[in-house]
Write an enzyme that holds these catalytic residues in place. Structure first.
Site, short mmCIF file in Angstrom:
data_model
loop_
_atom_site.label_atom_id
_atom_site.label_comp_id
_atom_site.label_asym_id
_atom_site.label_seq_id
_atom_site.Cartn_x
_atom_site.Cartn_y
_atom_site.Cartn_z
N ASN A 115 0.86 -1.19 0.00
CA ASN A 115 0.00 0.00 0.00
C ASN A 115 0.90 1.24 0.00
O ASN A 115 1.53 1.55 1.01
CB ASN A 115 -0.89 -0.04 1.25
CG ASN A 115 -1.74 1.21 1.38
OD1 ASN A 115 -1.84 2.02 0.46
ND2 ASN A 115 -2.36 1.38 2.55
N TRP A 116 0.94 1.91 -1.13
CA TRP A 116 1.84 3.08 -1.24
C TRP A 116 1.30 4.30 -0.51
O TRP A 116 1.98 5.31 -0.38
CB TRP A 116 2.07 3.44 -2.73
CG TRP A 116 2.75 2.37 -3.52
CD1 TRP A 116 3.28 1.18 -3.05
CD2 TRP A 116 3.00 2.37 -4.94
NE1 TRP A 116 3.82 0.46 -4.09
CE2 TRP A 116 3.66 1.17 -5.26
CE3 TRP A 116 2.71 3.27 -5.96
CZ2 TRP A 116 4.05 0.84 -6.56
CZ3 TRP A 116 3.09 2.95 -7.27
CH2 TRP A 116 3.76 1.75 -7.55
N LYS A 117 0.07 4.24 -0.06
CA LYS A 117 -0.59 5.37 0.62
C LYS A 117 -0.45 6.64 -0.24
O LYS A 117 -0.47 6.55 -1.46
CB LYS A 117 -0.02 5.53 2.04
CG LYS A 117 -0.12 4.20 2.83
CD LYS A 117 0.12 4.30 4.29
CE LYS A 117 -0.08 2.94 4.95
NZ LYS A 117 0.03 2.98 6.39
N HIS A 147 -9.39 0.88 5.36
CA HIS A 147 -8.04 1.00 5.94
C HIS A 147 -8.15 1.87 7.19
O HIS A 147 -8.95 2.80 7.25
CB HIS A 147 -7.08 1.63 4.92
CG HIS A 147 -5.67 1.57 5.40
ND1 HIS A 147 -5.15 2.50 6.28
CD2 HIS A 147 -4.69 0.67 5.17
CE1 HIS A 147 -3.89 2.17 6.55
NE2 HIS A 147 -3.59 1.07 5.89
N GLU A 206 -6.53 4.25 8.23
CA GLU A 206 -6.41 5.69 8.00
C GLU A 206 -7.71 6.28 7.42
O GLU A 206 -7.99 7.46 7.60
CB GLU A 206 -5.20 5.96 7.08
CG GLU A 206 -3.90 5.77 7.86
CD GLU A 206 -2.77 5.16 7.09
OE1 GLU A 206 -2.75 5.23 5.86
OE2 GLU A 206 -1.87 4.57 7.74
N GLU A 210 -4.95 -5.21 10.87
CA GLU A 210 -3.93 -4.18 11.09
C GLU A 210 -4.13 -3.54 12.45
O GLU A 210 -5.00 -2.67 12.62
CB GLU A 210 -4.06 -3.10 10.02
CG GLU A 210 -3.85 -3.61 8.63
CD GLU A 210 -3.39 -2.48 7.72
OE1 GLU A 210 -2.29 -2.57 7.20
OE2 GLU A 210 -4.13 -1.50 7.57
N GLY A 243 3.16 2.03 10.90
CA GLY A 243 4.10 3.13 10.68
C GLY A 243 4.85 3.56 11.94
O GLY A 243 5.47 4.62 11.97
N SER A 291 4.06 -2.31 10.16
CA SER A 291 5.53 -2.30 10.27
C SER A 291 6.18 -3.61 9.82
O SER A 291 7.14 -4.07 10.42
CB SER A 291 5.94 -1.95 11.70
OG SER A 291 5.49 -0.65 12.04
N GLY A 328 3.05 -1.14 4.24
CA GLY A 328 3.02 0.28 3.92
C GLY A 328 4.41 0.78 3.58
O GLY A 328 4.90 0.60 2.46
O1 LIG Z 1 -1.47 -0.52 4.65
C1 LIG Z 1 -0.45 -0.75 5.30
C2 LIG Z 1 -0.43 -0.63 6.73
O2 LIG Z 1 -1.08 0.52 7.15
C3 LIG Z 1 0.92 -0.83 7.36
O3 LIG Z 1 1.76 0.29 7.16
P1 LIG Z 1 3.27 0.21 7.64
O4 LIG Z 1 3.86 -1.03 7.02
O5 LIG Z 1 3.92 1.46 7.15
O6 LIG Z 1 3.25 0.09 9.13
#
Ligand SMILES: O=C[C@H](O)COP(=O)(O)O
Length: 273
Positions: free
Chosen positions: A21-23, A113, A115, A185, A191, A231, A252
């Site tokens: 997930n590149w956000k 998600h 977020e 998650e 993160g 993470s 992420g």
């Molecule tokens: O979509 C991915 C998750 O929110 C995990 O993010 P992260 O690997 O940066 O902790």
């Protein structure tokens, strides 16, 4: 070389899914470079996409470029949107329809998600409608569930997460539930560098599967892939995915580095025998 992206087989064997997930990172030019690097790295390593499926979730503005690259270079990497509207078209400024994502060749779409739930205040009722919208356009939803730190500290994380799952799946027919991917998650591990241990990932994945079995039967529960996210890095991926009820990871930050993400995809090569 391209092969059709993997999916759970008819026998019920679940093919691991490694999803990046590149956000809100990578503009459409950077996104193409990242995807090219990822494909080359996995090609060099002779990655077998039928054995471990790979998917990326770029920002909406990258999707047309991603589609062109995937089709032009005949890549076996699947892709999807990070969100979708619960509506198909109309006066919904800023929203993106599942119909548009399908037309861009998306296989998947993230729904709920953390977020989206926390920053945008998305409710289970909305997410339930988004799941239905995804299925209307033949998109496979990756439904994200999980608890925040306070819930974890109170020890009610399983009950909390299963409550989200139940509410989000409300009214979804069994044949759609069996196609779902669920991503657990824990919000406190996203993160932050804090990782839920493999045992925590297994505890929740098993609870999710038991919940699905109770409501829809063992056959459906055995088909649904449950991912862990929070993470994840190459160094911890193998131990997490090695758990019996964990079928992959939603990554992420580490998915923004082609080499690191490719090493997560190749988690099997880090397993000690
Ligand atoms: O979509 C991915 C998750 O929110 C995990 O993010 P992260 O690997 O940066 O902790």
């Amino acid at each position: 070389m391209s092969t059709t992206p993997a999916s759970p087989s008819a026998s019920g064997t679940r093919v691991p899914l490694i999803a990046g997930n590149w956000k809100m990172n990578m503009d459409h030019v950077q996104g193409i470079t990242l995807l090219q690097k990822l494909a080359w790295t996995l090609d060099d390593a002779k990655h077998d996409y039928r054995r471990v499926e790979v998917a990326v979730f770029p920002p909406f503005t990258d999707l047309r470029g991603v589609q062109t690259l995937v089709h032009g270079d005949d890549l076996s990497i699947a892709y999807g949107g990070q969100d979708l509207s619960d509506q198909d078209s109309g006066a919904y400024t800023g929203d993106i329809s599942g119909q548009f994502l399908a037309k861009l060749g998306c296989t998947y779409v993230l729904v709920g998600h953390s977020e989206r739930r926390t920053i945008h205040g998305e409710t289970d009722e909305q997410l339930s409608a988004k799941l239905k919208a995804a299925f209307r356009h033949d998109l496979v939803p990756v439904l994200c569930v999980g608890e925040g730190l306070e819930v974890r500290r109170a020890g009610t994380h399983v009950e909390h997460t299963l409550g989200q799952l139940r509410a989000d799946l409300e009214g979804l027919p069994e044949d759609q539930v069996r196609q779902l991917v669920v991503a657990y998650e824990p919000v406190w591990a996203i993160g932050t560098g804090e990782v839920a241990g493999p045992d925590d990932a297994q505890e929740m994945s098993a609870a999710i599967r038991a919940e699905l079995a109770g409501r829809y039967g063992d056959d459906v529960a055995g088909a649904v892939r449950v991912l862990y996210g929070g993470s994840v890095k190459a160094a911890n991926a193998a131990a997490i995915i090695g758990q019996p009820d964990v079928d992959g990871v939603l990554v992420g930050g580490a998915s923004l580095d082609a080499g690191e993400f490719a090493n997560i995809v190749r988690f099997e090569s880090h397993l000690t025998t």
